[in-house]
Design an enzyme around this catalytic site. Structure first.
Site, PDB file in Angstrom:
ATOM      1  N   HIS A 123       0.878  -1.185   0.000  1.00 57.32           N
ATOM      2  CA  HIS A 123       0.000   0.000   0.000  1.00 57.32           C
ATOM      3  C   HIS A 123       0.910   1.229   0.000  1.00 57.32           C
ATOM      4  CE1 HIS A 123      -2.689   2.977   1.912  1.00 57.32           C
ATOM      5  NE2 HIS A 123      -3.709   2.193   1.583  1.00 57.32           N
ATOM      6  N   ASP A 200       3.417  -4.355   8.027  1.00 56.37           N
ATOM      7  CA  ASP A 200       2.192  -3.570   7.892  1.00 56.37           C
ATOM      8  C   ASP A 200       1.038  -4.537   8.126  1.00 56.37           C
ATOM      9  OD1 ASP A 200      -0.121  -2.430   6.985  1.00 56.37           O
ATOM     10  OD2 ASP A 200       0.733  -1.576   5.160  1.00 56.37           O
ATOM     11  N   GLN A 203      -4.121  -5.097   7.161  1.00 61.26           N
ATOM     12  CA  GLN A 203      -5.107  -6.066   6.659  1.00 61.26           C
ATOM     13  C   GLN A 203      -5.010  -7.426   7.346  1.00 61.26           C
ATOM     14  OE1 GLN A 203      -7.519  -5.223   4.794  1.00 61.26           O
ATOM     15  NE2 GLN A 203      -6.811  -3.285   3.938  1.00 61.26           N
ATOM     16  N   LYS A 226     -10.150  -0.641  10.787  1.00 58.69           N
ATOM     17  CA  LYS A 226     -10.280  -1.825   9.931  1.00 58.69           C
ATOM     18  C   LYS A 226     -10.564  -3.074  10.758  1.00 58.69           C
ATOM     19  CE  LYS A 226      -6.994  -0.105   6.499  1.00 58.69           C
ATOM     20  NZ  LYS A 226      -7.792   0.282   5.338  1.00 58.69           N
ATOM     21  N   CYS A 364      -4.816   2.633  -3.628  1.00 57.08           N
ATOM     22  CA  CYS A 364      -3.582   3.077  -2.956  1.00 57.08           C
ATOM     23  C   CYS A 364      -2.438   2.109  -3.218  1.00 57.08           C
ATOM     24  CB  CYS A 364      -3.782   3.228  -1.453  1.00 57.08           C
ATOM     25  SG  CYS A 364      -4.843   4.572  -1.048  1.00 57.08           S
TER      26      CYS A 364
HETATM   27  N1  PMP Z   1      -1.565  -0.601   4.697  1.00 60.32           N
HETATM   28  C1  PMP Z   1      -2.502  -1.374   4.151  1.00 60.32           C
HETATM   29  C2  PMP Z   1      -2.137  -2.760   3.673  1.00 60.32           C
HETATM   30  C3  PMP Z   1      -3.805  -0.893   4.030  1.00 60.32           C
HETATM   31  O1  PMP Z   1      -4.754  -1.667   3.486  1.00 60.32           O
HETATM   32  C4  PMP Z   1      -4.118   0.403   4.505  1.00 60.32           C
HETATM   33  C5  PMP Z   1      -5.512   0.976   4.388  1.00 60.32           C
HETATM   34  N2  PMP Z   1      -6.156   0.743   3.203  1.00 60.32           N
HETATM   35  C6  PMP Z   1      -3.088   1.160   5.083  1.00 60.32           C
HETATM   36  C7  PMP Z   1      -1.828   0.626   5.170  1.00 60.32           C
HETATM   37  C8  PMP Z   1      -3.340   2.529   5.632  1.00 60.32           C
HETATM   38  O2  PMP Z   1      -4.218   2.464   6.710  1.00 60.32           O
HETATM   39  P1  PMP Z   1      -4.805   3.803   7.366  1.00 60.32           P
HETATM   40  O3  PMP Z   1      -5.425   4.557   6.222  1.00 60.32           O
HETATM   41  O4  PMP Z   1      -5.812   3.308   8.342  1.00 60.32           O
HETATM   42  O5  PMP Z   1      -3.674   4.523   7.968  1.00 60.32           O
END
Ligand code: PMP
Length: 413
Positions: A123, A200, A203, A226, A364
């Site tokens: 991401h 990270d 997910q 999430k 993203c």
């Molecule tokens: N890493 C991953 C794998 C994600 O899916 C996301 C959110 N889509 C993020 C980071 C960023 O998370 P946040 O917007 O809650 O900071």
């Protein structure tokens, strides 16, 4: 064993509504999950009865808030099996957690010519902070690629790591490909070469039981929103041996020990990394979300989500012209796809008309789009409150929309 989904859904009243005249089917859980009433009520009750700024007062409401905030930290610590609460830092979410490490670890340990490894499936939150730091420090960002089936090419890791490699950052679960990466193996390989690893967990935390000590990861980041908690709160787990050596990320109240104009000294962990008033209501909500999930057998929920994934994949594969991106052996409940001849935005909009919430766009993850040479994708992502009937409804809706577009294309020839 299948959990009682109809009972679980009663805890999520948001699911029980019509959207565009149709029963809502919520397949956008990878973007944000919903909150059970237990979380909402805990936060409301707290705001109605207790609110007072933490750590800084002698009055009762502030003390009760401080206690609730620190109890939430302990709930998170236990959930992650971190060795101590000093290693559990509250942030605003995964993005801030990764930025914190990229900045502070970068300041402490990275210099010109050093190398940082990320993967091609990250991401943007696990790419851009590292790029910013590399630019600042004159360091080099290297990328571990994935194969077309969505699996990381782990065999390349040994040659990618050099004596200049200072840190490796990898998603536990990809938000586009759904791949569950073999992070234990990646961490073990990196540690053999003395390279720390940031995971990270945005997910993975919502779906799997995480044990940071068993994984032996150096950092683990996730977001509350999430995993059935509120927005605005997240966590960074970090090993004390790193956090102790890293300078603060943000400066201000709470993160200091003593301030003079000549010199400021910093607070102990975790407060050194928690400048300003934290989202303590959010932290309390996150703890309530963790307690909610702990009310179930984690494995049973994860198995059920896996069944949803298997069923949805099989159904989608029956649709001619539908291409799924990411078919790793180990996948979580995320499926990205496109259908020939239908723009993903059209699909998303029309599905919404049928009450079905999916995500469309670049998710993203520009490098993943580039890998498959597509501009956008459609993503469905599951949670334990989704049902097999909802998957059937999605399948029928896609068949209907495909027929509609087929007719339109014929008429326009
Ligand atoms: N890493 C991953 C794998 C994600 O899916 C996301 C959110 N889509 C993020 C980071 C960023 O998370 P946040 O917007 O809650 O900071």
């Amino acid at each position: 064993m299948i959990p009682d989904i109809s009972q679980i859904r009663k805890d999520f009243p948001i699911l029980d509504q019509l959207v565009n005249g149709k029963p809502l089917i919520y397949f956008d859980n990878a973007a944000t999950s919903h909150r059970p009433v237990q979380v909402i009520e805990r936060m409301n009750e707290f705001s109605l009865r207790t609110n007072g700024n933490i750590h800084r007062a002698t009055h009762t409401l502030a003390n009760k808030t401080t206690e609730a905030f620190e109890a939430s930290r302990e709930t998170v610590r236990k959930y992650l099996n971190a060795a101590e609460v000093g290693e559990v830092i509250f942030t605003h979410g995964t993005t801030e957690s990764i930025n914190l490490v990229a900045f502070s670890f970068g300041e402490a340990f990275i210099g010109a010519g050093d190398e940082v490894i990320v993967t091609e499936m990250e991401h943007h939150a696990n790419i851009v902070p590292w790029q910013m730091m590399c630019e600042r420090k004159g360091a080099i960002l290297k990328v571990l690629p994935f194969s077309n089936n969505g699996e990381l090419q782990i065999e390349l890791l040994d040659s990618l790591i050099t004596e200049k490699t200072k840190i490796l950052a990898v998603a536990h679960v990809s938000n586009t490909l759904g791949t569950v990466n073999p992070i234990a193996e990646i961490i073990a390989k990196a540690h053999l070469r003395k390279v720390p690893v940031l995971v990270d967990g945005a997910q993975s935390a919502p779906h799997f039981k995480i044990d940071v000590q068993a994984l032996d990861c150096d950092f683990y980041a996730f977001s509350g929103h999430k995993m059935y908690g509120p927005t605005g709160i997240g966590v960074l787990y970090g090993k004390r041996k790193w956090l102790d050596q890293m300078p603060p990320f943000l400066g201000g109240g709470e993160m200091i020990d003593r301030v003079t104009f000549a010199k400021t000294t910093y607070n102990q962990l975790p407060y050194k990394f928690e400048a300003g008033t934290p989202d303590y209501v959010g932290a309390i909500g996150l703890a309530a979300a963790i307690q909610y999930v702990q009310g179930y057998d984690h494995q049973i929920l994860a198995d059920y989500e896996h069944q949803l994934l298997i069923a949805a994949t099989a159904k989608l594969k029956q649709i001619e012209g539908l291409k799924i991106y990411g078919e790793a052996q180990q996948k979580a409940g995320v499926i990205c796809f496109n259908i020939d001849g239908i723009h993903p935005f059209d699909l998303g909009t029309l599905l919404d008309q049928l009450g079905i919430a999916v995500r469309t766009g670049r998710l993203c993850a520009d490098p993943v789009m580039d890998h498959y040479n597509v501009e956008n994708m459609v993503r469905v992502s599951f949670s334990f409150y989704n049902t097999m009937d909802e998957i059937e409804t999605l399948y029928k809706a896609l068949i209907r929309l495909k027929a509609m577009f087929g007719t339109m294309n014929m008429n326009s020839k």
